[in-house]
Enzyme design. Structure first.
Site, PDB file in Angstrom:
ATOM      1  N   SER A 125      52.579  40.865  42.726  1.00 25.35           N
ATOM      2  CA  SER A 125      51.223  41.243  42.335  1.00 25.35           C
ATOM      3  C   SER A 125      50.894  42.638  42.830  1.00 25.35           C
ATOM      4  O   SER A 125      51.392  43.085  43.873  1.00 25.35           O
ATOM      5  CB  SER A 125      50.235  40.258  42.957  1.00 25.35           C
ATOM      6  OG  SER A 125      48.918  40.751  42.814  1.00 25.35           O
ATOM      7  N   TYR A 185      46.249  36.027  50.307  1.00 23.36           N
ATOM      8  CA  TYR A 185      47.088  35.935  49.123  1.00 23.36           C
ATOM      9  C   TYR A 185      48.012  37.158  49.012  1.00 23.36           C
ATOM     10  O   TYR A 185      49.209  37.046  48.762  1.00 23.36           O
ATOM     11  CB  TYR A 185      46.192  35.820  47.887  1.00 23.36           C
ATOM     12  CG  TYR A 185      46.910  36.023  46.584  1.00 23.36           C
ATOM     13  CD1 TYR A 185      47.904  35.132  46.174  1.00 23.36           C
ATOM     14  CD2 TYR A 185      46.610  37.103  45.752  1.00 23.36           C
ATOM     15  CE1 TYR A 185      48.575  35.318  44.972  1.00 23.36           C
ATOM     16  CE2 TYR A 185      47.263  37.289  44.556  1.00 23.36           C
ATOM     17  CZ  TYR A 185      48.252  36.403  44.167  1.00 23.36           C
ATOM     18  OH  TYR A 185      48.909  36.598  42.983  1.00 23.36           O
ATOM     19  N   ARG A 253      40.288  48.223  37.237  1.00 24.52           N
ATOM     20  CA  ARG A 253      41.423  47.310  37.186  1.00 24.52           C
ATOM     21  C   ARG A 253      42.204  47.606  35.902  1.00 24.52           C
ATOM     22  O   ARG A 253      41.680  48.185  34.957  1.00 24.52           O
ATOM     23  CB  ARG A 253      40.969  45.845  37.154  1.00 24.52           C
ATOM     24  CG  ARG A 253      40.310  45.321  38.422  1.00 24.52           C
ATOM     25  CD  ARG A 253      41.284  45.220  39.574  1.00 24.52           C
ATOM     26  NE  ARG A 253      40.713  44.557  40.753  1.00 24.52           N
ATOM     27  CZ  ARG A 253      39.960  45.142  41.665  1.00 24.52           C
ATOM     28  NH1 ARG A 253      39.632  46.424  41.563  1.00 24.52           N
ATOM     29  NH2 ARG A 253      39.523  44.455  42.711  1.00 24.52           N
TER      30      ARG A 253
HETATM   31  C1  UD1 Z   1      43.688  39.358  40.428  1.00 26.50           C
HETATM   32  C2  UD1 Z   1      44.172  37.951  40.589  1.00 26.50           C
HETATM   33  C3  UD1 Z   1      45.328  37.882  41.517  1.00 26.50           C
HETATM   34  C4  UD1 Z   1      46.407  38.761  40.990  1.00 26.50           C
HETATM   35  C5  UD1 Z   1      45.872  40.153  40.782  1.00 26.50           C
HETATM   36  C6  UD1 Z   1      46.920  40.988  40.119  1.00 26.50           C
HETATM   37  C7  UD1 Z   1      42.720  36.038  40.397  1.00 26.50           C
HETATM   38  C8  UD1 Z   1      41.594  35.299  41.014  1.00 26.50           C
HETATM   39  N1  UD1 Z   1      43.085  37.139  41.080  1.00 26.50           N
HETATM   40  O1  UD1 Z   1      43.147  39.884  41.662  1.00 26.50           O
HETATM   41  O2  UD1 Z   1      45.816  36.567  41.618  1.00 26.50           O
HETATM   42  O3  UD1 Z   1      47.512  38.816  41.841  1.00 26.50           O
HETATM   43  O4  UD1 Z   1      44.739  40.131  39.955  1.00 26.50           O
HETATM   44  O5  UD1 Z   1      47.374  40.333  39.006  1.00 26.50           O
HETATM   45  O6  UD1 Z   1      43.248  35.680  39.365  1.00 26.50           O
HETATM   46  N2  UD1 Z   1      34.427  39.924  40.187  1.00 26.50           N
HETATM   47  C9  UD1 Z   1      33.161  39.967  39.622  1.00 26.50           C
HETATM   48  N3  UD1 Z   1      32.539  38.798  39.324  1.00 26.50           N
HETATM   49  C10 UD1 Z   1      33.102  37.566  39.543  1.00 26.50           C
HETATM   50  C11 UD1 Z   1      34.404  37.527  40.112  1.00 26.50           C
HETATM   51  C12 UD1 Z   1      35.039  38.723  40.428  1.00 26.50           C
HETATM   52  O7  UD1 Z   1      32.618  41.049  39.389  1.00 26.50           O
HETATM   53  O8  UD1 Z   1      32.481  36.561  39.237  1.00 26.50           O
HETATM   54  C13 UD1 Z   1      35.107  41.201  40.513  1.00 26.50           C
HETATM   55  C14 UD1 Z   1      35.727  41.224  41.893  1.00 26.50           C
HETATM   56  O9  UD1 Z   1      34.814  41.589  42.859  1.00 26.50           O
HETATM   57  C15 UD1 Z   1      36.829  42.262  41.701  1.00 26.50           C
HETATM   58  C16 UD1 Z   1      37.208  42.122  40.223  1.00 26.50           C
HETATM   59  O10 UD1 Z   1      36.169  41.375  39.610  1.00 26.50           O
HETATM   60  O11 UD1 Z   1      36.317  43.557  41.899  1.00 26.50           O
HETATM   61  C17 UD1 Z   1      38.518  41.410  39.969  1.00 26.50           C
HETATM   62  O12 UD1 Z   1      38.517  40.167  40.637  1.00 26.50           O
HETATM   63  P1  UD1 Z   1      39.627  39.045  40.347  1.00 26.50           P
HETATM   64  O13 UD1 Z   1      39.681  38.704  38.917  1.00 26.50           O
HETATM   65  O14 UD1 Z   1      39.399  37.954  41.320  1.00 26.50           O
HETATM   66  O15 UD1 Z   1      40.981  39.801  40.576  1.00 26.50           O
HETATM   67  P2  UD1 Z   1      41.702  40.621  41.678  1.00 26.50           P
HETATM   68  O16 UD1 Z   1      41.130  40.398  43.032  1.00 26.50           O
HETATM   69  O17 UD1 Z   1      41.754  42.008  41.152  1.00 26.50           O
END
Ligand code: UD1
Length: 353
Positions: A125, A185, A253
């Protein structure tokens, strides 16, 4: 790229979101595939199917050495997708993350060594990098420290230059970047890479680690503490609620489609013809922001516009987007699903309960 012929494969975690797409792609490439999957409750709310696209599913934990040894019988290579993903709930999750991801990988690698199976593709990842690449106008390339609770609480989401505090310009992280996991993680993913590298060196084997960026697409887990943000936003919109965007929505992202990730695994399998350890970013190369993703999903679903909440999660990084160049140059992998098309499909695609 070296092309190898039909391979007998074991796909761990092959019944999960990414694993099932990987299984399908490997079958379509003509390989023979068996699946080992425990049906972990963080990823599966329903009983496991007996097959994935015709590949037989053996229900077992990667920590179960006897089951793994049996599953390796007659296998040429392993594609290791089994893992607990996401940010988790709290530190009570720590032993289960380490158990599934690191002890599981250790049991698998030692069984592979005993069985003489010397080819591994590992699902890693982008979280191994911690923050992505940044530059300061005055100090060039810099690695900002983790953001403090006080900064986040005050809405200072952008990390500053570690030397002068000036605002930084985010860039593309490549595979030479410093590895600095910032969540449990992330630490377990990096440990998996280290274990795979040591195993490859000590046994003369080949290991390819694929550093997935933010994977989305059909079959994504719907709405759990372990779900990715695209599925969380989609589930909110489907229920008529606005997506809740954390921080200020400007966090960057790289959302990469799950079928592209599956294609990267097929390409990586070919690369296991070369001994040693090598890591690759698996990314679209077209970064976006979390806020833009929320807006695109809300538009595509005709739902309420996103609410930017200013909430934040400990351990979250601000920007992490990748250079996809090494995978293109060495694996011949290029993501093919444009984000607009992927979102148009995603809003109607079935998700995992
Ligand atoms: C994700 C994956 C991780 C993987 C990585 C790379 C998940 C939970 N996480 O990490 O397993 O290794 O990509 O592939 O699948 N956010 C919001 N609102 C919400 C939830 C999250 O704004 O309700 C924001 C978070 O603060 C963050 C972003 O969205 O800034 C991405 O979060 P998330 O999808 O959890 O992913 P990563 O932490 O980037």
């Amino acid at each position: 790229m070296v092309t190898v012929g039909l391979v007998r494969l074991l796909v761990t975690g092959g019944a999960g979101f990414i694993g099932s797409h990987v299984t399908t792609a490997l079958l379509a490439a003509g390989h023979h595939v068996g699946v080992l999957d425990v049906g972990h409750p963080a990823a599966h709310r329903r009983p496991l199917p007996s097959t994935v696209d015709g590949a037989e599913v053996q229900r077992a934990d990667v920590r179960d050495a006897t089951a793994v040894e049996a599953a390796l019988n007659g296998v040429d290579a392993v594609v290791h997708q089994a893992a607990m993903v996401g940010m988790g709930v709290d530190l009570d999750d720590l032993p289960e993350y380490v158990g599934c991801n690191d002890l599981g990988t250790a049991v698998l690698l030692s069984a592979m060594a005993r069985a003489g199976v010397g080819r591994l593709v590992l699902a890693s990842s982008m979280v191994v990098y911690g923050e992505g690449a940044y530059a300061c106008d005055a100090h060039g390339a810099v690695s900002p420290a983790p953001r403090t609770e006080a900064d986040l609480a005050a809405g200072r989401f952008e990390p500053g230059c570690p030397q002068c505090g000036a605002p930084l310009v985010p860039g593309l992280v490549d595979e030479h970047a410093r590895l600095e996991p910032r969540s449990v993680y992330a630490a377990t993913k990096l440990a998996q890479e280290h274990l795979a590298a040591v195993w490859a060196r000590q046994t003369g084997a080949a290991a390819v680690a694929l550093r997935y960026h933010n994977v989305y697409g059909p079959g994504m887990p719907r709405d759990t503490p372990y779900s990715g943000v695209a599925a969380i936003f989609r589930s909110a919109l489907a229920a008529g609620r606005a997506p809740r965007v954390f921080e200020d929505g400007g966090q960057r992202r790289d959302f990469v489609h799950v079928r592209d990730v599956a294609a990267a695994n097929v390409a990586a399998l070919d690369a296991t013809a070369t001994k040693g350890f090598r890591a690759y970013n698996v990314a679209s190369g077209r970064p976006t922001t979390v806020g833009a993703m929320a807006t695109a999903l809300a538009d595509a679903m005709g739902g309420p516009p996103p609410t930017v909440t200013g909430e934040y999660r400990a351990g979250d990084v601000r920007h992490v987007v990748a250079s996809p160049r090494r995978a293109a140059d060495e694996l011949g992998f290029r993501a093919g699903v444009p984000l607009g098309e992927g979102i148009a499909e995603f809003v109607h695609a079935p998700l995992r309960a």
